[in-house]
Scaffold this active site. Structure first.
Site, PDB file in Angstrom:
ATOM      1  N   HIS A 195       0.845  -1.195   0.000  1.00 12.35           N
ATOM      2  CA  HIS A 195       0.000   0.000   0.000  1.00 12.35           C
ATOM      3  C   HIS A 195       0.878   1.242   0.000  1.00 12.35           C
ATOM      4  O   HIS A 195       1.962   1.252   0.566  1.00 12.35           O
ATOM      5  CB  HIS A 195      -0.889   0.020   1.260  1.00 12.35           C
ATOM      6  CG  HIS A 195      -2.075   0.898   1.111  1.00 12.35           C
ATOM      7  ND1 HIS A 195      -2.039   2.232   1.396  1.00 12.35           N
ATOM      8  CD2 HIS A 195      -3.320   0.643   0.657  1.00 12.35           C
ATOM      9  CE1 HIS A 195      -3.228   2.766   1.153  1.00 12.35           C
ATOM     10  NE2 HIS A 195      -4.019   1.813   0.698  1.00 12.35           N
ATOM     11  N   ASP A 234      -7.873  -5.322  -0.646  1.00 11.16           N
ATOM     12  CA  ASP A 234      -8.259  -6.129  -1.811  1.00 11.16           C
ATOM     13  C   ASP A 234      -7.883  -7.594  -1.704  1.00 11.16           C
ATOM     14  O   ASP A 234      -8.252  -8.388  -2.575  1.00 11.16           O
ATOM     15  CB  ASP A 234      -7.597  -5.535  -3.068  1.00 11.16           C
ATOM     16  CG  ASP A 234      -8.137  -4.150  -3.371  1.00 11.16           C
ATOM     17  OD1 ASP A 234      -7.329  -3.220  -3.555  1.00 11.16           O
ATOM     18  OD2 ASP A 234      -9.371  -4.002  -3.358  1.00 11.16           O
TER      19      ASP A 234
HETATM   20  C1  SDX Z   1      -5.901   0.215  -3.177  1.00  7.39           C
HETATM   21  O1  SDX Z   1      -4.244   4.682  -1.935  1.00  7.39           O
HETATM   22  C2  SDX Z   1      -5.228   4.033  -1.430  1.00  7.39           C
HETATM   23  O2  SDX Z   1      -5.692   4.356  -0.384  1.00  7.39           O
HETATM   24  C3  SDX Z   1      -5.713   2.881  -2.299  1.00  7.39           C
HETATM   25  C4  SDX Z   1      -6.786   1.993  -1.647  1.00  7.39           C
HETATM   26  C5  SDX Z   1      -8.099   2.728  -1.446  1.00  7.39           C
HETATM   27  O3  SDX Z   1      -8.861   2.310  -0.585  1.00  7.39           O
HETATM   28  O4  SDX Z   1      -8.361   3.666  -2.243  1.00  7.39           O
HETATM   29  O5  SDX Z   1      -6.295   1.511  -0.393  1.00  7.39           O
HETATM   30  C6  SDX Z   1      -7.116   0.802  -2.543  1.00  7.39           C
HETATM   31  O6  SDX Z   1      -5.584   0.613  -4.265  1.00  7.39           O
HETATM   32  C7  SDX Z   1      -5.088  -0.795  -2.418  1.00  7.39           C
HETATM   33  C8  SDX Z   1      -3.856  -1.278  -3.221  1.00  7.39           C
HETATM   34  C9  SDX Z   1      -4.330  -2.323  -4.236  1.00  7.39           C
HETATM   35  N1  SDX Z   1      -3.247  -2.682  -5.142  1.00  7.39           N
HETATM   36  C10 SDX Z   1      -2.634  -3.885  -5.081  1.00  7.39           C
HETATM   37  O7  SDX Z   1      -2.852  -4.710  -4.198  1.00  7.39           O
HETATM   38  C11 SDX Z   1      -1.662  -4.153  -6.220  1.00  7.39           C
HETATM   39  C12 SDX Z   1      -0.381  -4.783  -5.644  1.00  7.39           C
HETATM   40  N2  SDX Z   1       0.238  -3.764  -4.812  1.00  7.39           N
HETATM   41  C13 SDX Z   1       1.239  -2.969  -5.471  1.00  7.39           C
HETATM   42  O8  SDX Z   1       1.111  -2.743  -6.834  1.00  7.39           O
HETATM   43  C14 SDX Z   1       1.737  -1.828  -4.610  1.00  7.39           C
HETATM   44  O9  SDX Z   1       1.887  -2.287  -3.335  1.00  7.39           O
HETATM   45  C15 SDX Z   1       0.976  -0.534  -4.590  1.00  7.39           C
HETATM   46  C16 SDX Z   1       0.647  -0.041  -5.941  1.00  7.39           C
HETATM   47  C17 SDX Z   1      -0.276  -0.682  -3.803  1.00  7.39           C
HETATM   48  C18 SDX Z   1       1.886   0.476  -3.928  1.00  7.39           C
HETATM   49  O10 SDX Z   1       2.997   0.579  -4.809  1.00  7.39           O
HETATM   50  P1  SDX Z   1       4.311   1.304  -4.315  1.00  7.39           P
HETATM   51  O11 SDX Z   1       4.015   2.669  -3.890  1.00  7.39           O
HETATM   52  O12 SDX Z   1       5.404   1.072  -5.310  1.00  7.39           O
HETATM   53  O13 SDX Z   1       4.628   0.449  -3.019  1.00  7.39           O
HETATM   54  P2  SDX Z   1       5.824   0.721  -2.081  1.00  7.39           P
HETATM   55  O14 SDX Z   1       6.479   2.028  -2.386  1.00  7.39           O
HETATM   56  O15 SDX Z   1       5.340   0.489  -0.684  1.00  7.39           O
HETATM   57  O16 SDX Z   1       6.823  -0.459  -2.520  1.00  7.39           O
HETATM   58  C19 SDX Z   1       7.941  -0.702  -1.738  1.00  7.39           C
HETATM   59  C20 SDX Z   1       8.662  -1.830  -2.423  1.00  7.39           C
HETATM   60  C21 SDX Z   1       8.916  -1.576  -3.901  1.00  7.39           C
HETATM   61  O17 SDX Z   1      10.141  -2.239  -4.207  1.00  7.39           O
HETATM   62  P3  SDX Z   1      11.465  -1.337  -4.300  1.00  7.39           P
HETATM   63  O18 SDX Z   1      11.218  -0.321  -5.414  1.00  7.39           O
HETATM   64  O19 SDX Z   1      11.673  -0.717  -2.947  1.00  7.39           O
HETATM   65  O20 SDX Z   1      12.547  -2.363  -4.682  1.00  7.39           O
HETATM   66  O21 SDX Z   1       7.884  -3.028  -2.368  1.00  7.39           O
HETATM   67  C22 SDX Z   1       7.612  -3.478  -3.688  1.00  7.39           C
HETATM   68  C23 SDX Z   1       7.809  -2.309  -4.613  1.00  7.39           C
HETATM   69  O22 SDX Z   1       8.226  -2.783  -5.884  1.00  7.39           O
HETATM   70  N3  SDX Z   1       6.221  -3.932  -3.701  1.00  7.39           N
HETATM   71  C24 SDX Z   1       5.827  -5.175  -3.940  1.00  7.39           C
HETATM   72  C25 SDX Z   1       4.425  -5.148  -3.823  1.00  7.39           C
HETATM   73  N4  SDX Z   1       4.034  -3.909  -3.524  1.00  7.39           N
HETATM   74  C26 SDX Z   1       5.140  -3.148  -3.449  1.00  7.39           C
HETATM   75  N5  SDX Z   1       6.509  -6.294  -4.242  1.00  7.39           N
HETATM   76  C27 SDX Z   1       5.760  -7.415  -4.432  1.00  7.39           C
HETATM   77  N6  SDX Z   1       4.415  -7.485  -4.352  1.00  7.39           N
HETATM   78  C28 SDX Z   1       3.715  -6.350  -4.036  1.00  7.39           C
HETATM   79  N7  SDX Z   1       2.398  -6.402  -3.939  1.00  7.39           N
END
Ligand code: SDX
Length: 392
Positions: free
Chosen positions: A270, A327
């Site tokens: 998130h 989700d």
């Molecule tokens: C919603 O904003 C909101 O409030 C949204 C929401 C709402 O109610 O409106 O809460 C609803 O959208 C929830 C999120 C749903 N999406 C997913 O579940 C899709 C999978 N999650 C990811 O795509 C991701 O976690 C995001 C998009 C949610 C956040 O992306 P970020 O900002 O890149 O996450 P981060 O900065 O915390 O990531 C830190 C690290 C990164 O690696 P590095 O660049 O540091 O090497 O963790 C990695 C990311 O690549 N990472 C993951 C991951 N999510 C982040 N690696 C593996 N699996 C994942 N799910």
């Protein structure tokens, strides 16, 4: 001061707006709507009560609640002309494609009665939007499966009405299952609002230009559809189903950790929560209640529980602070209720309409509100002279 939550200076400098609606503490996993915790609201309240709270700022008295729900039911029907719009879509159109189109089209039906500077017209537009989303979503589902649309039955609750429009058929009476109704109502509460997430920011930015509120909500629906945002609930269940068995979880965890693999664990991580998403906790509890009450088992739930267990004990996810989000579990409940995965994000949009509408009103009512105009850090070429085509 005066009980307001204060952010650390760094955060304040990046805050896109001020709002009284929803407070999130990502480190502590706290989510409050107008000061009430999501745990208490999802346990003790109803989606319509939360809608009133978000729009009016206080929990309603019994009379206020009665009047509000009655007002909403008076707007549940859509214009008969809107039905022909559905026939323009292919039968296999994704429900979110239909929702984008149909909700945007509402601005063609109500544009002449939505003077956004008139508080009364804003209130009616808000009630219309919240009331019609279940009808529009149910019609998208009916259209996809080739069944006739059902008109709303306003003797039912907001959520019961939606269940009947979705799963009822003209030839048979439809009995709302109270356990399903309560579970779905709770899921709507969990999705109602979430501060300045991508789709809410989209609605605010579109609304800041004075655009018709129905068109602004259609913009929010478009943004929510993305798999990184609201589309994750559909992607998460598809992922869990593809994993299929706990023995295959390590392979997917390895892929999620592989920098060269674009695969991410859907329903994990998130932008704000760096601790457990409090909504996921409630959702996981609700899965157990619904599955046991419906007397169904779902191997996908076992996969989800074991995937969560393994990921939360994996150094990569611990270090990156990745936890299940709203989700991760929602699709298991929605699937048990009978919704196809293609409807999951449409249900998220239905529920989030309460937050979008409340945030839109808050923005329009702010006398200091200006058109949104994010700036950029320019990284392109410095100024240079044009070279005529025959000289290149
Ligand atoms: C919603 O904003 C909101 O409030 C949204 C929401 C709402 O109610 O409106 O809460 C609803 O959208 C929830 C999120 C749903 N999406 C997913 O579940 C899709 C999978 N999650 C990811 O795509 C991701 O976690 C995001 C998009 C949610 C956040 O992306 P970020 O900002 O890149 O996450 P981060 O900065 O915390 O990531 C830190 C690290 C990164 O690696 P590095 O660049 O540091 O090497 O963790 C990695 C990311 O690549 N990472 C993951 C991951 N999510 C982040 N690696 C593996 N699996 C994942 N799910």
């Amino acid at each position: 001061d005066s009980g307001r939550f204060t952010y650390d200076p760094g955060f304040t400098s990046t805050a896109s707006c001020e709002s009284k609606l929803t407070y999130i503490d990502g480190e502590e996993g706290i989510l409050l709507h107008r000061g009430y915790s999501i745990e208490q609201l999802s346990e003790d309240s109803s989606f319509m009560e939360v809608a009133y709270l978000m729009l009016r700022g206080e929990l309603p008295t019994p009379d206020e609640y009665e009047e509000f729900t009655r007002t909403i039911t008076l707007h549940t029907m859509v214009h008969e002309q809107l039905k022909t719009l559905y026939n323009g879509f292919r039968r296999d159109a994704h429900p979110m494609a239909i929702m984008c189109g149909v909700v945007g089209a509402l601005s063609a039906f109500y544009h002449d009665s939505t003077d956004i500077n008139d508080p009364e017209q804003r209130k009616i537009a808000s009630h219309r939007m919240i009331a019609k989303m279940p009808t529009i979503a149910a019609m998208a589902y009916k259209y996809a499966i080739g069944q006739p649309f059902l008109y709303p039955d306003n003797s039912l609750s907001y959520t019961g009405n939606f269940l009947r429009m979705t799963f009822g058929v003209p030839a048979e009476p439809y009995e709302v299952n109270p356990v399903v109704e309560r579970a779905l109502d709770r899921i709507f509460i969990l999705h109602a609002d979430h501060e300045q997430n991508a789709s809410t920011s989209t609605v605010r930015l579109a609304g800041s230009s004075g655009a018709n509120p129905f068109a602004c909500i259609a913009a929010g629906i478009a943004c929510l559809w993305g798999p990184a945002h609201g589309g994750a609930n559909e992607a998460a269940l598809n992922m869990l189903t593809e994993i299929g068995h706990p023995s295959r979880i390590p392979e997917y965890i390895a892929r999620a950790k592989d920098k060269d693999d674009p695969f991410r664990l859907m329903g994990f991580g998130h932008r704000v929560y760096k601790n457990y998403d409090p909504r996921a906790t409630v959702m996981r509890k609700t899965v157990r209640e619904v599955l046991s009450s419906l007397g169904v088992t779902n191997p996908v739930f076992d996969v989800a529980l074991q995937l969560e267990e393994m990921a939360l004990n994996d150094d990569y996810f611990i270090e990156k602070k990745l936890f299940p989000n709203v989700d991760f579990y929602s699709g298991i409940i929605l699937s048990a209720i009978g919704f196809p995965t293609s409807m999951f994000t449409a249900l998220f949009a239905l529920a989030r309409t309460v937050g979008w509408v409340a945030q839109w009103n808050e923005m329009i009512e702010d006398p200091a509100q200006r058109i949104g105009r994010p700036r950029q850090l320019y990284t392109g070429p410095t100024q240079r002279d044009y070279i005529p085509l025959d000289k290149r």
